[in-house]
Design an enzyme around this catalytic site. Structure first.
Site, short mmCIF file in Angstrom:
data_model
loop_
_atom_site.label_atom_id
_atom_site.label_comp_id
_atom_site.label_asym_id
_atom_site.label_seq_id
_atom_site.Cartn_x
_atom_site.Cartn_y
_atom_site.Cartn_z
N ASP A 1 97.90 -78.44 -17.70
CA ASP A 1 99.13 -79.06 -18.21
C ASP A 1 98.87 -79.71 -19.57
O ASP A 1 97.73 -80.05 -19.91
CB ASP A 1 99.61 -80.16 -17.24
CG ASP A 1 100.01 -79.59 -15.90
OD1 ASP A 1 100.32 -78.38 -15.83
OD2 ASP A 1 100.00 -80.36 -14.92
N1 URA Z 1 97.03 -78.96 -11.34
C1 URA Z 1 97.94 -79.64 -12.05
O1 URA Z 1 98.82 -80.31 -11.51
N2 URA Z 1 97.86 -79.60 -13.40
C2 URA Z 1 96.90 -78.91 -14.05
O2 URA Z 1 96.87 -78.91 -15.29
C3 URA Z 1 95.95 -78.20 -13.30
C4 URA Z 1 96.03 -78.24 -11.93
#
Ligand code: URA
Length: 232
Positions: free
Chosen positions: A106
């Site tokens: 993310d």
């Molecule tokens: N899980 C998440 O919620 N975000 C990420 O970036 C990776 C795994």
């Protein structure tokens, strides 16, 4: 390595377009086995080519680990903010096949992110079938409870909108609000959704390992090349 047309090699490796190749050759910028290349349709082994005095870059393909900083998106769409592709050498953006991330993090997440132009490798490392282990360090907004460890390990946690429960995951509580979570699948926003399913907000998310790869001494924004034939 297999010989290919010189104009194709130059364009696939991001040096210039096929139509520009003739001018590059005319200017004497390209050598093959120590001799200036004469014609763009000549075939050459890329590993024997020199461009502007340097061996051609990564003729076998690219696999690299990046320390993803917060604030960068794993997308080619600049409307979503700065992209992780802006952290890569300029020439890499011109390569064909193009470079892509192996899975995603993310925008606010940090840590180990792999990139490659090897489609088969990307597929292998993102396919749930291969159960690649990923380790996340998580900070949440309230005190963790030991019951989460058994719930996450149970294989019974069903996320909103999904019909299959998460496969067992290993949660290790490190301090009141910090934990380490090991996953072998990679569903959309999986870590945040697992915690939010139990009423927790994830305040910090850092991936410290992907498969066998860790950051080592990489600083945020830095990358390290890995041998492309590592898994072949
Ligand atoms: N899980 C998440 O919620 N975000 C990420 O970036 C990776 C795994």
């Amino acid at each position: 390595m297999q010989a290919r047309r010189i104009d194709q090699i130059l364009s696939n490796l991001g040096y210039c377009s096929r139509s520009e190749a003739r001018a590059w050759l005319k200017a004497g910028r390209v050598m093959v086995s120590g001799v200036p290349a004469q014609s763009p349709d000549e075939k050459a082994d890329p590993t024997l080519m020199i461009v502007d005095g340097e061996p051609v870059e990564h003729p076998h393909g690219i696999l690299a680990v990046i320390h993803k900083p917060a604030g960068f998106v794993c997308s080619h769409d600049r409307n979503e903010g700065p992209t992780i592709y802006e952290l890569l050498p300029e020439r890499w953006s011109q390569r064909n096949p193009s470079i892509t991330t192996i899975g995603r993090l993310d925008k606010d997440a940090t840590g180990v992110l792999l990139v490659s132009d090897d489609g088969e490798l990307v597929h292998r490392w993102t396919s749930p079938k291969h159960k690649v282990s990923k380790i996340y360090e998580v900070t949440v907004n309230q005190d963790l409870q030991p019951r989460l460890t058994s719930l996450f390990a149970s294989g019974e946690l069903l996320l909103d909108g999904e019909d299959k429960p998460c496969v067992p995951a290993k949660l290790e509580i490190i301090s009141a609000r910090e934990a380490r979570l090991e996953l072998t699948e990679g569903r959309y926003h999986q870590v945040k959704r697992m915690f939010s399913n139990q009423g927790f907000d994830v305040l910090r998310l850092h991936r410290s390992r992907f498969g066998d790869f860790e950051l080592g001494d990489l600083l945020p924004g830095q990358l390290r090349l890995l041998p492309i034939n590592l898994f072949q």
